[in-house]
Design an enzyme around this catalytic site. Structure first.
Site, PDB file in Angstrom:
ATOM      1  N   GLU A 187     -53.401 -45.250  -1.018  1.00 33.34           N
ATOM      2  CA  GLU A 187     -51.964 -45.225  -1.163  1.00 33.34           C
ATOM      3  C   GLU A 187     -51.670 -46.569  -2.103  1.00 33.34           C
ATOM      4  O   GLU A 187     -50.655 -46.442  -2.812  1.00 33.34           O
ATOM      5  CB  GLU A 187     -51.166 -45.285   0.147  1.00 33.34           C
ATOM      6  CG  GLU A 187     -51.723 -44.251   1.117  1.00 33.34           C
ATOM      7  CD  GLU A 187     -51.147 -42.982   0.281  1.00 33.34           C
ATOM      8  OE1 GLU A 187     -50.333 -43.012  -0.611  1.00 33.34           O
ATOM      9  OE2 GLU A 187     -51.734 -41.902   0.701  1.00 33.34           O
ATOM     10  N   HIS A 196     -49.490 -47.493  -9.657  1.00 32.48           N
ATOM     11  CA  HIS A 196     -48.929 -46.683 -10.630  1.00 32.48           C
ATOM     12  C   HIS A 196     -47.458 -46.829 -10.711  1.00 32.48           C
ATOM     13  O   HIS A 196     -47.246 -46.872 -11.847  1.00 32.48           O
ATOM     14  CB  HIS A 196     -49.302 -45.153 -10.165  1.00 32.48           C
ATOM     15  CG  HIS A 196     -49.126 -44.283 -11.326  1.00 32.48           C
ATOM     16  ND1 HIS A 196     -49.627 -43.031 -11.058  1.00 32.48           N
ATOM     17  CD2 HIS A 196     -49.286 -44.534 -12.633  1.00 32.48           C
ATOM     18  CE1 HIS A 196     -49.624 -42.517 -12.289  1.00 32.48           C
ATOM     19  NE2 HIS A 196     -49.228 -43.163 -13.322  1.00 32.48           N
ATOM     20  N   HIS A 222     -51.513 -45.278  -5.779  1.00 32.33           N
ATOM     21  CA  HIS A 222     -50.328 -45.009  -6.082  1.00 32.33           C
ATOM     22  C   HIS A 222     -49.211 -46.011  -6.371  1.00 32.33           C
ATOM     23  O   HIS A 222     -48.305 -45.957  -7.333  1.00 32.33           O
ATOM     24  CB  HIS A 222     -49.753 -43.850  -4.847  1.00 32.33           C
ATOM     25  CG  HIS A 222     -50.582 -42.940  -4.828  1.00 32.33           C
ATOM     26  ND1 HIS A 222     -50.632 -41.799  -5.909  1.00 32.33           N
ATOM     27  CD2 HIS A 222     -50.865 -42.015  -3.741  1.00 32.33           C
ATOM     28  CE1 HIS A 222     -51.063 -40.699  -5.547  1.00 32.33           C
ATOM     29  NE2 HIS A 222     -51.510 -40.761  -4.163  1.00 32.33           N
TER      30      HIS A 222
END
Length: 688
Positions: free
Chosen positions: A479, A485, A482
């Site tokens: 996670e 990102h 992410h």
């Protein structure tokens, strides 16, 4: 443009609504959750819809010739108030819902769908976008891609349909929004209502003292004696691997499998059949044979056949590996393995293989304390790769007492954004783990990213730390991939920010980030005994860092089965009615050669939130599709020095910072210098 609701009257929480929609004055425009306390959410959304409609109407009705600046860029600037209230509402309904919020959902999301349809089906607006699209060569590359994506979004949202088609599309979207919201609520109720109760601690033999204390505390919180085992999101429950009493394992596994299929008011079987049927009908409006064909046409896979071919290629060797694992487990158990036995005996098999000379098997969780995994593990890897520094902020009004926030800065001291972690399970939080954002990065709007990771780890009792399994520690790194990102995004337009990439590419940065959990420089920095501070013993370190395909048969088959079930639901033809959910899913697994009675799918349709309320409909294959990139990138990093700033900067510059502003496959080629090779994935999963 048709209205989806008028603005609230001055007597209906006017001050509260205005405060909720106003830009936050907190650092990084972090949501001021105090402004949302007691908010009339329906009134706030009605006002936000009205303001957004007014902005869009000004663009659509303009007498000026359509240009990039006055049409597409103007649309990017519009709707900021709606975006703010939506981010907060969506987060609260997922992380800390209430009866009031659930009631508001049932009203708001269908109206939201109608609001979006009204914009996408406005012929005047599409004519202006079409004119800018025709002249798109006159703008810079990022702006040109934005024009192309807007044109495609409007086309795929029905701008080219005739009046009857657009009317039916609006009806379908409104009903789907209602049903998806209902599924999310039912799935949460089914998971909470399927907890398994035990009166005697002897029935929970094998669990550690901390797990027993947590189960006792959970029962006490419900005003009962005994022990309560709450269910996690996937089929396979982590505690099954430790429960020595076979009947207890059976009860826990069967409770997990029965969710959504127990009859009663929150049974989801008819609901998911209706959702699948409506999605198929909607796809037909656009000329596609099924929803999967429509959905995947805008992904990197391109076609449902390509996605299915990937699953088929992996199925046979994965099943062969799983059958070999099953034979080993039955030899150990001395009896046939049932679904509730697999994880338990797999742990015993692994322990036997990995035990030291004294026969003592050490528990990795004693060295995987949550705070250390996050701050000295995931954060440390981000520092090595991207030069990031994290400083906790305790002055922000977070959405829940369990949540924490960190300010993120670059190695030169520049502010990057804000990261929030909300790691513990609670009855008001939906299952699973995910990342989302409160504020998207955008140079156009002058905003820095504010992102959140949400997980569902068991909250420890008293002053004991939260100890994680290896899988849970992997989830932290996943996670956080992410989150990186989103945090490292450097794009001009909010349309492209962070994780706004194809669904079958979005899992690449997150799955790749799992690599650093076991990277020696990172592992040695966080993996210390939670009581003594001792470093990870050599045998455990070797076990975690070695490339071992043990258990990959189970892991691959349970995943592939879920991906096949997803595609089965979303390749039904328009007009198809699924009356028997169990038989439908069993037939799909049989056809793919993936049915093993001892090995359940990671999810079944009745509680498969990824595909029926989480945005992964016809997209669950994306995890394995992205893992091809992940494994290929991991092999490149391993061959080129690992967690170095130079390597991290290369990935950041070519992929992580670009969001959706470039084609995903081109971004990967820019990083790797070549197309991805599937061989590293096959080797990783023992399928080569």
């Amino acid at each position: 443009m048709p209205e989806s609701g008028g603005a609230p009257s001055a007597s209906v929480g006017r001050v509260t609504v205005d405060a909720a929609l106003a830009p936050s004055t907190l650092p990084y425009q972090f949501p001021d959750f105090a402004a949302f306390a007691g908010l009339d959410w329906a009134a706030a959304f009605d006002e936000a819809f009205a303001r957004h409609r007014a902005e869009v109407e000004e663009i659509a009705a303009s007498d000026e010739p359509a240009t990039f600046a006055n049409t597409v860029e103007a649309l990017e600037r519009a709707g900021r108030e709606l975006a703010r209230v939506t981010a907060v509402f969506a987060s609260l309904t997922s992380t800390d819902t209430t009866d009031e919020l659930e009631k508001a959902q049932t009203r708001i999301w269908p109206r939201y769908s109608a609001h979006e349809d009204a914009i996408h089906l406005d012929a005047r607006l599409f004519a202006r976008i079409d004119a800018v699209y025709a002249a798109r060569e006159n703008v810079d590359p990022e702006a040109r891609r934005l024009v192309e994506r807007y044109h495609l979004r409007f086309t795929r949202s029905g701008a080219g349909l005739d009046a009857a088609g657009q009317a039916r599309l609006t009806e379908l979207n409104t009903e789907l929004s209602t049903l998806v919201t209902r599924f999310q609520q039912y799935a949460l109720a089914e998971t909470n209502g399927s907890a398994v109760w035990f009166d005697d601690a002897a029935d929970l033999a094998g669990l550690g003292d901390d797990a027993l204390a947590a189960a006792r505390a959970a029962a006490e919180a419900d005003g009962r004696t005994g022990y309560k085992l709450a269910l996690g999101y996937p089929t396979d429950q982590p505690l099954i691997a430790r429960l020595a009493v076979r009947e207890s394992r059976r009860r826990l596994l069967e409770a997990a499998l029965a969710r959504g299929s127990r009859g009663g008011d929150t049974d989801t079987r008819a609901l998911i059949a209706r959702i699948a049927a409506l999605r198929a009908e909607r796809a037909a409006l656009f000329g596609y044979p099924n929803h999967a064909a429509y959905a995947i046409a805008d992904q990197t896979a391109g076609t449902a056949e390509a996605a299915s071919a990937m699953l088929t290629r992996l199925a046979a060797p994965a099943v062969a590996n799983a059958r070999a694992e099953l034979a080993e487990l039955e030899e150990i158990a001395g009896h046939p393995i049932e679904t509730w036995d697999w994880a338990y005996y797999a742990r015993i098999a692994a322990a036997r293989a990995e035990a030291g000379g004294d026969g003592v098997v050490l528990d990795p969780s004693e060295y995987l304390e949550l705070d250390a995994v996050v701050t000295r593990g995931a954060f440390h890897a981000a520092h090595l790769l991207y030069g990031l520094a994290f400083a906790e902020r305790t002055d922000l009004p977070l959405h829940h007492p369990d949540a924490r926030a960190w300010e993120v800065r670059g190695e030169d001291g520049t502010t990057i954004g804000l990261f929030v972690g909300d790691y513990f399970a609670r009855p008001s939080k939906r299952g699973g783990a995910w990342m989302t954002s409160f504020v998207d990065q955008s140079e156009l709007l002058g905003t820095l990213p504010v992102v959140i990771n949400v997980c569902n780890f068991v909250k420890p009792v008293g002053d004991k730390p939260s100890l994680l399994s290896v899988d849970e520690a992997t989830t932290v790194f996943h996670e956080f991939g992410h989150a990186l990102h989103g945090l490292l995004s450097r794009v001009r337009y909010p349309f492209f920010s962070g994780t706004a990439v194809p669904r079958d590419f979005v899992e690449f940065p997150s799955q790749f980030n799992e690599m650093w959990l076991t990277w020696p420089d990172v592992l040695d920095n966080f993996a210390r005994h939670h009581e003594t501070g001792a470093q990870l013993p050599l045998e455990l370190r070797a076990r975690l860092t070695s490339h071992d395909t043990r258990g990959e048969g189970f892991a691959t088959v349970e995943y592939l089965a879920a991906a096949v079930i997803d595609l089965a639901w979303h390749t039904i033809a328009p007009g198809t009615t699924v009356d028997d959910v169990d038989a439908f899913e069993r037939a799909a697994l049989d056809a793919a050669g993936l049915y093993l009675p001892q090995l359940p799918s990671r999810y079944r349709g009745p509680y498969f939130s990824h595909i029926f309320s989480g945005g992964y409909g016809a997209g669950y294959y994306s995890y394995i599709w992205s893992e091809v990139l992940d494994a290929d990138a991991a092999s490149w990093f391993a061959a080129n020095g690992g967690a170095t700033r130079a390597n991290g900067e290369r990935l950041r510059a070519t992929v992580l910072s670009r969001g959706g502003s470039v084609d995903a496959q081109e971004a990967y080629r820019a990083f790797r210098g070549a197309d991805p090779d599937i061989a590293p994935l096959l080797a990783r999963r023992g399928l080569g």
